[in-house]
Design an enzyme around this catalytic site. Structure first.
Site, PDB file in Angstrom:
ATOM      1  N   SER A 159       0.814  -1.213   0.000  1.00  0.00           N
ATOM      2  CA  SER A 159       0.000   0.000   0.000  1.00  0.00           C
ATOM      3  C   SER A 159       0.854   1.273   0.000  1.00  0.00           C
ATOM      4  CB  SER A 159      -0.924   0.017   1.220  1.00  0.00           C
ATOM      5  OG  SER A 159      -1.609   1.251   1.299  1.00  0.00           O
ATOM      6  N   LYS A 197     -12.996  -5.272   2.144  1.00  0.00           N
ATOM      7  CA  LYS A 197     -13.933  -4.175   1.881  1.00  0.00           C
ATOM      8  C   LYS A 197     -15.374  -4.567   2.178  1.00  0.00           C
ATOM      9  CE  LYS A 197     -11.053  -1.691  -1.432  1.00  0.00           C
ATOM     10  NZ  LYS A 197     -10.981  -1.028  -2.755  1.00  0.00           N
ATOM     11  N   ASP A 213     -13.900   5.323  -4.149  1.00  0.00           N
ATOM     12  CA  ASP A 213     -13.201   5.054  -5.411  1.00  0.00           C
ATOM     13  C   ASP A 213     -13.895   5.695  -6.616  1.00  0.00           C
ATOM     14  OD1 ASP A 213     -11.122   3.619  -4.306  1.00  0.00           O
ATOM     15  OD2 ASP A 213     -12.098   1.675  -4.549  1.00  0.00           O
ATOM     16  N   ARG A 265     -20.366 -12.832 -14.365  1.00  0.00           N
ATOM     17  CA  ARG A 265     -20.049 -11.734 -13.452  1.00  0.00           C
ATOM     18  C   ARG A 265     -20.514 -10.403 -14.037  1.00  0.00           C
ATOM     19  NH1 ARG A 265     -14.315 -11.533 -10.810  1.00  0.00           N
ATOM     20  NH2 ARG A 265     -15.544 -10.249  -9.373  1.00  0.00           N
TER      21      ARG A 265
END
Length: 284
Positions: free
Chosen positions: A22, A73, A109, A164
């Protein structure tokens, strides 16, 4: 926004498993120094079996909140007592903070993508034409939500696993249509923007096979990958003279709301900060 007490050290962190990669501490560390905030921001590698207890114990540990990266998340979203509309739309959160004793969750985001897009491409008109999106994972969902919220009339989702893409389309409704991966070139010829929301093209990953020779000369090409900063997709777009948007700006802008919530200052994404991140990317 109330300014933080300079005598109080405010602490926040980013959690993930793994989390060593990160760059969030670099971003927040820059802002802490720039705005002279008495605070700290670190990486916390949290094991999967410990993440719920960690999130529920943040207040007692003295943390103002945290950022959340993979694979937590969805867990962060579930643990939070209050969720923003963006977090609810995605069922996932990347930013947590406290208001009183209640834990709040947001997903920043998508808004970050739009902010960077508008800063990179002058005169961007969301309502002008359809968008083609490559990928159907969490990043793709964030982009779809933000584009629809901005007024894009249609988003076409292309994914290597068609089911998906079907799930994303059902989730967001009639302005989102699912398509087979092998149709991505033919059915993108009339779009106003192409967004790569997959990991294809990332350093160490497979190459993204996407022929953009048939795209409109007014098409914007965006890539969420930022390692390398200039992906093969963006290089091909620039070679054609198309407007291009890299993934680093989204990384920078998504950090702004969390910093403001925790430390009481609305930070700015500057050229100096961007250069700091570019140097770090190029050094690894």
């Amino acid at each position: 926004m109330t300014q933080p007490d300079p005598t109080t050290t405010i602490r926040a962190c980013i959690i993930g498993w793994p989390v060593a990669h990160s760059r969030s501490p670099l971003i927040h560390g820059y802002w802490l120094e720039r705005y002279r905030v008495a605070g700290g921001y670190v990486k916390r590698a949290v094991r999967p079996e410990d993440v719920v207890a960690f999130l529920r114990g943040m207040r007692e540990e003295g943390l103002a909140g945290c950022n959340v990266t993979i694979p937590y998340k969805e867990t962060a979203y579930a643990v939070a007592a209050e969720k923003t509309a963006a977090a609810r739309a995605m069922g996932a959160a990347n930013t947590l903070w406290f208001e009183g004793e209640r834990l709040y969750a947001d997903n920043t985001d998508g808004a970050a993508f739009i902010e960077h897009l508008r800063a990179s491409v002058s005169g961007f008109d969301a309502g002008n034409c359809p968008v083609a999106g490559l990928g159907a994972g969490g990043a793709a969902r964030a982009i779809v939500y933000a584009l629809l919220d901005a007024g894009v009339p249609e988003v076409r989702i292309f994914n290597r696993t068609r089911d998906r893409a079907d799930v994303v389309a059902r989730h967001f409704g009639g302005r989102v249509s699912p398509h087979d991966w092998h149709h991505r070139v033919d059915r993108s010829r009339d779009v106003g923007m192409l967004v790569n929301a997959t990991s294809l093209g990332m350093k160490g990953s497979d190459w993204l096979d996407m022929d953009i020779s048939g795209l409109s000369p007014d098409c914007i090409v965006a890539d969420l990958v930022y390692v390398p900063l200039e992906t093969p997709l963006l290089l091909a777009a620039r070679a054609r003279g198309l407007a291009s948007v890299d993934g680093l700006g989204m990384l920078l802008h998504q950090a702004v709301p969390g910093f403001e919530k925790w430390f009481g200052v609305r930070p700015r994404v500057t050229d100096e900060l961007r250069a700091l991140l570019v140097a770090d990317i190029e050094s690894r």
